[in-house]
Design a protein around this motif. Structure first.
Motif, PDB file in Angstrom:
ATOM      1  N   ILE A   1      51.443  43.343  50.427  1.00 50.70           N
ATOM      2  CA  ILE A   1      50.395  42.934  49.504  1.00 50.70           C
ATOM      3  C   ILE A   1      50.631  43.619  48.161  1.00 50.70           C
ATOM      4  CG2 ILE A   1      48.593  42.348  51.170  1.00 50.70           C
ATOM      5  CD1 ILE A   1      47.499  45.166  50.879  1.00 50.70           C
ATOM      6  N   CYS A   2      50.164  42.978  47.107  1.00 46.65           N
ATOM      7  CA  CYS A   2      50.366  43.492  45.760  1.00 46.65           C
ATOM      8  C   CYS A   2      49.002  43.666  45.094  1.00 46.65           C
ATOM      9  CB  CYS A   2      51.229  42.508  44.967  1.00 46.65           C
ATOM     10  SG  CYS A   2      51.751  43.125  43.361  1.00 46.65           S
ATOM     11  N   PRO A   3      48.569  44.915  44.852  1.00 48.00           N
ATOM     12  CA  PRO A   3      47.273  45.132  44.210  1.00 48.00           C
ATOM     13  C   PRO A   3      47.341  44.871  42.700  1.00 48.00           C
ATOM     14  CG  PRO A   3      48.237  47.234  44.852  1.00 48.00           C
ATOM     15  CD  PRO A   3      49.179  46.166  45.290  1.00 48.00           C
ATOM     16  N   HIS A   4      46.419  44.054  42.224  1.00 47.11           N
ATOM     17  CA  HIS A   4      46.333  43.719  40.799  1.00 47.11           C
ATOM     18  C   HIS A   4      44.981  44.128  40.253  1.00 47.11           C
ATOM     19  CE1 HIS A   4      49.851  41.119  39.846  1.00 47.11           C
ATOM     20  NE2 HIS A   4      49.952  41.156  41.154  1.00 47.11           N
ATOM     21  N   LEU A   5      44.975  44.613  39.022  1.00 48.77           N
ATOM     22  CA  LEU A   5      43.736  44.960  38.335  1.00 48.77           C
ATOM     23  C   LEU A   5      43.250  43.741  37.574  1.00 48.77           C
ATOM     24  CD1 LEU A   5      41.661  47.123  37.536  1.00 48.77           C
ATOM     25  CD2 LEU A   5      43.126  47.643  35.569  1.00 48.77           C
ATOM     26  N   MET A   6      42.033  43.312  37.888  1.00 48.81           N
ATOM     27  CA  MET A   6      41.398  42.201  37.197  1.00 48.81           C
ATOM     28  C   MET A   6      40.315  42.778  36.294  1.00 48.81           C
ATOM     29  SD  MET A   6      43.104  39.699  38.514  1.00 48.81           S
ATOM     30  CE  MET A   6      42.251  38.195  38.140  1.00 48.81           C
ATOM     31  N   VAL A   7      40.289  42.347  35.034  1.00 44.16           N
ATOM     32  CA  VAL A   7      39.398  42.934  34.035  1.00 44.16           C
ATOM     33  C   VAL A   7      38.622  41.843  33.307  1.00 44.16           C
ATOM     34  CG1 VAL A   7      39.328  44.310  31.914  1.00 44.16           C
ATOM     35  CG2 VAL A   7      40.984  44.858  33.672  1.00 44.16           C
ATOM     36  N   CYS A   8      37.346  42.118  33.065  1.00 40.33           N
ATOM     37  CA  CYS A   8      36.527  41.223  32.245  1.00 40.33           C
ATOM     38  C   CYS A   8      36.622  41.705  30.807  1.00 40.33           C
ATOM     39  CB  CYS A   8      35.072  41.219  32.718  1.00 40.33           C
ATOM     40  SG  CYS A   8      34.030  40.139  31.717  1.00 40.33           S
ATOM     41  N   ARG A   9      37.147  40.877  29.940  1.00 41.94           N
ATOM     42  CA  ARG A   9      37.300  41.225  28.519  1.00 41.94           C
ATOM     43  C   ARG A   9      35.957  41.185  27.792  1.00 41.94           C
ATOM     44  NH1 ARG A   9      42.095  43.632  28.930  1.00 41.94           N
ATOM     45  NH2 ARG A   9      43.625  42.252  29.845  1.00 41.94           N
ATOM     46  N   LYS A  10      34.970  40.536  28.416  1.00 46.43           N
ATOM     47  CA  LYS A  10      33.663  40.398  27.771  1.00 46.43           C
ATOM     48  C   LYS A  10      32.768  41.617  27.984  1.00 46.43           C
ATOM     49  CE  LYS A  10      29.901  37.060  27.412  1.00 46.43           C
ATOM     50  NZ  LYS A  10      29.381  35.794  27.935  1.00 46.43           N
ATOM     51  N   CYS A  11      32.679  42.085  29.244  1.00 50.52           N
ATOM     52  CA  CYS A  11      31.741  43.185  29.534  1.00 50.52           C
ATOM     53  C   CYS A  11      32.410  44.461  30.031  1.00 50.52           C
ATOM     54  CB  CYS A  11      30.679  42.736  30.533  1.00 50.52           C
ATOM     55  SG  CYS A  11      31.274  42.530  32.223  1.00 50.52           S
ATOM     56  N   GLY A  12      33.728  44.407  30.338  1.00 46.69           N
ATOM     57  CA  GLY A  12      34.442  45.603  30.769  1.00 46.69           C
ATOM     58  C   GLY A  12      34.496  45.832  32.272  1.00 46.69           C
TER      59      GLY A  12
END
Length: 81
Positions: free
Chosen positions: A60-71
């Motif tokens: 498995i490959c862990p990815h960081l998902m980020v909201c550019r609107k609220c952080g």
């Protein structure tokens, strides 16, 4: 050796932010945030430094998902193929 479909642009993940409902952006592999030179290392060695004990074994490959609107941010696990 398996490859991550998200790293290799074979799949797109669309996850909405639970706080503001905007789409989360893929900020990249978690291992790349742990060591700036991880992307130069062999994938199996880099996985030893990502902070998750079973990523190499479970492919498995862990990815960081980020909201550019609220952080808001969240780590998701992508099954390698």
């Amino acid at each position: 050796m398996a490859i991550c479909p998200l790293c290799n642009s074979l799949k797109v993940v669309e996850i909405k932010c639970p706080k503001c409902n905007a789409l989360l952006d893929n900020a990249g592999k978690v291992a790349d945030f742990m060591d700036p030179y991880n992307h130069y290392k062999d994938e199996e060695i880099a996985k030893m430094d990502d902070g998750y004990p079973n990523t190499a074994k479970d492919q498995i490959c862990p990815h960081l998902m980020v909201c550019r609107k609220c952080g808001y941010d969240k780590v998701i696990f992508i099954q390698e193929e």
